[in-house]
Design a protein around this motif. Structure first.
Motif, mmCIF file in Angstrom:
data_model
loop_
_atom_site.group_PDB
_atom_site.id
_atom_site.type_symbol
_atom_site.label_atom_id
_atom_site.label_comp_id
_atom_site.label_asym_id
_atom_site.label_seq_id
_atom_site.Cartn_x
_atom_site.Cartn_y
_atom_site.Cartn_z
ATOM 1 N N GLY A 26 0.920 4.110 -2.783
ATOM 2 C CA GLY A 26 0.706 5.642 -2.588
ATOM 3 C C GLY A 26 1.805 6.380 -2.838
ATOM 4 N N ARG A 27 3.004 5.878 -2.944
ATOM 5 C CA ARG A 27 4.233 7.063 -3.429
ATOM 6 C C ARG A 27 4.515 6.936 -4.895
ATOM 7 N NH1 ARG A 27 9.407 5.518 -0.279
ATOM 8 N NH2 ARG A 27 9.922 7.365 -1.468
ATOM 9 N N THR A 46 -6.894 7.734 -3.127
ATOM 10 C CA THR A 46 -5.875 8.698 -3.184
ATOM 11 C C THR A 46 -4.571 8.154 -2.263
ATOM 12 O OG1 THR A 46 -6.713 9.568 -0.915
ATOM 13 C CG2 THR A 46 -7.744 10.408 -2.938
ATOM 14 N N SER A 47 -3.580 8.635 -2.445
ATOM 15 C CA SER A 47 -2.301 8.383 -1.562
ATOM 16 C C SER A 47 -2.541 8.494 -0.158
ATOM 17 C CB SER A 47 -1.000 9.390 -2.107
ATOM 18 O OG SER A 47 -0.932 9.127 -3.467
ATOM 19 N N LYS A 48 -3.254 9.567 0.208
ATOM 20 C CA LYS A 48 -3.851 9.500 1.755
ATOM 21 C C LYS A 48 -4.452 8.174 2.091
ATOM 22 C CE LYS A 48 -5.780 12.387 5.119
ATOM 23 N NZ LYS A 48 -6.655 13.559 5.538
ATOM 24 N N ASP A 49 -5.313 7.817 1.282
ATOM 25 C CA ASP A 49 -6.090 6.624 1.737
ATOM 26 C C ASP A 49 -5.163 5.462 1.847
ATOM 27 O OD1 ASP A 49 -8.563 7.992 1.445
ATOM 28 O OD2 ASP A 49 -8.877 7.385 -0.676
ATOM 29 N N VAL A 73 -4.663 3.363 -6.740
ATOM 30 C CA VAL A 73 -4.360 4.798 -6.514
ATOM 31 C C VAL A 73 -4.074 5.281 -8.021
ATOM 32 C CG1 VAL A 73 -2.740 6.581 -5.227
ATOM 33 C CG2 VAL A 73 -3.332 4.617 -4.287
ATOM 34 N N TYR A 85 -1.989 5.397 2.463
ATOM 35 C CA TYR A 85 -0.948 5.441 3.679
ATOM 36 C C TYR A 85 -1.827 5.321 4.865
ATOM 37 C CZ TYR A 85 2.007 7.920 0.636
ATOM 38 O OH TYR A 85 2.789 8.422 -0.575
ATOM 39 N N THR A 86 -3.096 5.771 4.986
ATOM 40 C CA THR A 86 -3.908 5.480 6.104
ATOM 41 C C THR A 86 -4.221 3.994 6.448
ATOM 42 O OG1 THR A 86 -4.955 7.582 5.969
ATOM 43 C CG2 THR A 86 -6.004 6.034 7.579
ATOM 44 N N TYR A 87 -4.457 3.229 5.178
ATOM 45 C CA TYR A 87 -4.755 2.053 5.172
ATOM 46 C C TYR A 87 -3.403 1.279 5.596
ATOM 47 C CZ TYR A 87 -6.069 -2.915 3.293
ATOM 48 O OH TYR A 87 -5.859 -4.201 3.272
ATOM 49 N N SER A 134 0.806 -1.159 -0.018
ATOM 50 C CA SER A 134 -0.030 0.071 0.053
ATOM 51 C C SER A 134 0.631 1.258 -0.091
ATOM 52 C CB SER A 134 -0.952 -0.070 0.941
ATOM 53 O OG SER A 134 -1.659 -1.342 1.059
#
Length: 358
Positions: free
Chosen positions: A122-123, A145-148, A139, A150-152, A118
């Motif tokens: 994201g990156r 999104t990338s934020k999604d 993504v 990273y959160t996951y 993930s």
């Protein structure tokens, strides 16, 4: 003779400053010549995918699609291979045998692998969109999104390390956390700077067998490192053949892979590590991980892999064709699960009860 007409635009790059992009048009010859740009200055896509653009404007927020996107975020096929290598190592360890321990190992390894994948996605969405094999990732395709991502990764990675700590031991949990960092941070960062990223990625792939063995046995022995060596060497014919086959895509996206930067090195490394599988499998029998018959069965699969790697090396030297690179990749996909299953079938002492009947 008419003079060429010049027009141009400027592109700003944080490390290079302003770059002039010049388009030269000759009125007389009615030709247009566009000056070639370095890979890192090329646009993300010359012809944007309309489906991706529509997803960007109108994201789908349905629960089912979101669930599917998060599932894909963990790269389920790659994660399954990682978990298989950890489980097979646990099964081969002499002290292995607890279903509860195996369940915690499986769940924790799955979550750690999904977290690392993930972070990786994201990156890299802007680069993933430039490659056919990666442009549909969650993504990259604007489903998340990338934020999604990273959160996951933070949630599932923490849960994975905690699961390994609670259900196995601190060594396994530390190895799981190290793998998340190595893959999500170190390997992902190196992909655009050095071909050494493949060697770092191979270390990442070699850690799950250590996790499986460390769950119930000590790492202060040669056996777990032999299993880790198998996973380490296998990754070179697998990934070098892939990076050679789709080298143009990696080049366009700006990824530094030996498959396109140094094809001869890629083919040599593939052959070298394919041949290394023979002594590693012999060592597995010698040090008591498997019985002696494993050397016969494994040699058949290793011979197949070595043949494909040799043909790849030979063909690359002659004409640069990609036929045997594709064959090597397909052989490698079958080879590793086959070797792991054979090793578990030939575990040392597993069939002693049969001989005791006679």
């Amino acid at each position: 003779m008419q003079r060429p007409l010049y027009s141009g635009i400027k592109i700003f790059n944080s490390s290079k400053g302003w770059l002039n992009v010049r388009f030269v048009s000759s009125v007389k010859e009615k030709q247009v010549v566009v000056e070639e740009l370095p890979a890192w200055t090329k646009p993300l896509s010359c012809r944007p995918d309309p489906k991706l653009a529509r997803r960007r404007r109108e994201p789908n927020n349905s629960f089912r699609n979101s669930l599917s996107a998060y599932y894909e975020l963990g790269k389920p096929k790659l994660t399954a291979l990682v978990v298989l290598s950890a489980m097979s190592s646990y099964a081969l360890a002499p002290a292995g045998g607890s279903l509860a321990e195996l369940a915690f190992l499986t769940a924790g390894t799955t979550m750690c692998s999904a977290a690392a994948n993930s972070i990786n996605q994201g990156r890299e969405p802007e680069f993933d969109r430039q490659m056919a094999r990666t442009r549909t990732r969650p993504v990259a395709s604007y489903r998340l999104t990338s934020k999604d991502a990273y959160t996951y990764a933070a949630i599932i990675g923490s849960a994975g390390v905690a699961t390994l700590w609670y259900g196995t031991n601190g060594v396994v949990a530390a190895l799981g956390a190290a793998n998340i960092y190595l893959y999500g941070i170190t390997y992902t960062s190196m992909k655009r700077t050095s071909i050494a990223n493949t060697w770092v990625g191979a270390v990442v792939g070699a850690i799950p067998p250590l996790m499986g063995w460390a769950t119930c046995s000590s790492l202060m022995a040669p056996q777990p490192w032999i299993l880790a060596g198998m996973l380490y060497s296998w990754q070179f014919p697998h990934f070098m053949s892939l990076s050679y086959t789709i080298g143009e895509e990696y080049k366009r996206a700006g990824y530094q892979m030996a498959g396109w930067t140094n094809p001869q090195l890629a083919s040599r490394v593939s052959l070298r590590h394919a041949l290394a599988m023979f002594p590693l499998c012999f060592a597995a029998a010698y040090f008591g991980i498997t019985d002696a018959y494993f050397t016969i069965d494994s040699s058949l699969l290793n011979g197949w892999l070595a043949w494909a790697a040799y043909k790849f090396w030979q063909q690359q030297r002659k004409n640069g064709s990609k036929n045997y690179a594709r064959i090597l990749f397909l052989v490698s996909v079958i080879h590793l699960p086959g070797i792991l299953v054979l090793a578990m079938l030939h575990k040392k002492g597993q069939w002693d009860w049969v001989s005791s009947m006679f």
